[in-house]
Design a protein around this motif. Structure first.
Motif, PDB file in Angstrom:
ATOM      1  N   GLU A 108       0.827  -1.212   0.000  1.00 59.45           N
ATOM      2  CA  GLU A 108       0.000   0.000   0.000  1.00 59.45           C
ATOM      3  C   GLU A 108       0.861   1.261   0.000  1.00 59.45           C
ATOM      4  OE1 GLU A 108      -3.121   2.597  -0.180  1.00 59.45           O
ATOM      5  OE2 GLU A 108      -3.059   0.465  -0.658  1.00 59.45           O
ATOM      6  N   ARG A 123       2.084   1.500  -3.693  1.00 56.95           N
ATOM      7  CA  ARG A 123       1.000   1.579  -4.675  1.00 56.95           C
ATOM      8  C   ARG A 123       0.272   2.923  -4.655  1.00 56.95           C
ATOM      9  NH1 ARG A 123      -4.203  -0.577  -4.982  1.00 56.95           N
ATOM     10  NH2 ARG A 123      -4.131  -1.189  -2.813  1.00 56.95           N
ATOM     11  N   ARG A 124       0.056   3.476  -3.470  1.00 56.03           N
ATOM     12  CA  ARG A 124      -0.725   4.716  -3.365  1.00 56.03           C
ATOM     13  C   ARG A 124      -0.034   5.916  -4.008  1.00 56.03           C
ATOM     14  NH1 ARG A 124       0.428   4.655   2.676  1.00 56.03           N
ATOM     15  NH2 ARG A 124       2.295   5.923   2.850  1.00 56.03           N
ATOM     16  N   GLN A 151      -2.567   2.160 -10.192  1.00 58.59           N
ATOM     17  CA  GLN A 151      -2.642   1.560  -8.869  1.00 58.59           C
ATOM     18  C   GLN A 151      -3.173   0.129  -8.840  1.00 58.59           C
ATOM     19  OE1 GLN A 151      -4.429   4.175  -5.981  1.00 58.59           O
ATOM     20  NE2 GLN A 151      -2.777   5.645  -6.223  1.00 58.59           N
TER      21      GLN A 151
END
Length: 178
Positions: A31, A34-35, A40
């Motif tokens: 996370e 990815r963020r 995404q």
């Protein structure tokens, strides 16, 4: 492509291969990593191997692993994509995924190495990148590596139903006049 290093730096770059797929997939699916990407979607082994086959092996992308100089442990990846050989430019990207590797300056060091590689070995004139405007930590790192803010793109991308601003940054190879 060869290993790229500087004895003054705590990291070096080495070519990425199929054997790195598991690490890349696990890092890109974190996370925290990815963020900060416009794309995404979750990564898969098949998708990454397709990326290597269709993009890296064809020369459309140069992707390297960021490794700690002392231990050789891979901690992230850096890449040049959308390489435009006619206009001598490419888009720069990076992520740090190794446990405990963030906040040590590795991103800035890797950026400096990749900039040198792009300008000296590839003969590129310009690198650019896109960063979320609220990712101030990454923007500071890019500025330390030599990138400059060139544009602020309001509501440029829509992620999870929310528009996000993008900062466009670039760096020029001042040694070329082409």
């Amino acid at each position: 492509m060869r290993e790229y290093s500087d004895p003054e730096m705590a990291v070096y770059l080495r070519p990425m291969g199929y054997e790195d797929t598991e690490l890349i997939v696990s890092w890109r699916n974190q996370e925290a990593v990815r963020r900060n990407f416009i794309y995404q979607e979750l990564f898969t082994r098949e998708g990454h191997e397709h990326w290597i086959h269709t993009m890296v092996e064809t020369g459309k992308v140069v992707q390297m692993m960021i490794c700690e100089t002392e231990s050789g442990r891979p901690v992230g990846s850096v890449y040049l994509r959308d390489i435009d050989r006619q206009h001598k430019k490419a888009e720069y990207g990076i992520f740090i995924g190794g446990e405990g590797a963030r906040g040590k300056g590795y991103g800035t060091m890797a950026a400096r190495l990749m900039i040198r590689y792009a300008f000296e070995d590839m003969g590129l004139h310009r690198l650019f990148l896109r960063a979320f405007a609220d990712n101030t930590r990454a923007i500071r790192s890019y500025e330390k590596a030599g990138f400059e803010r060139e544009a602020y793109l309001r509501d440029d991308v829509c992620i999870d139903g929310r528009y996000r601003d993008i900062v466009l940054m670039g760096i020029l190879n001042i040694l070329t006049n082409d």
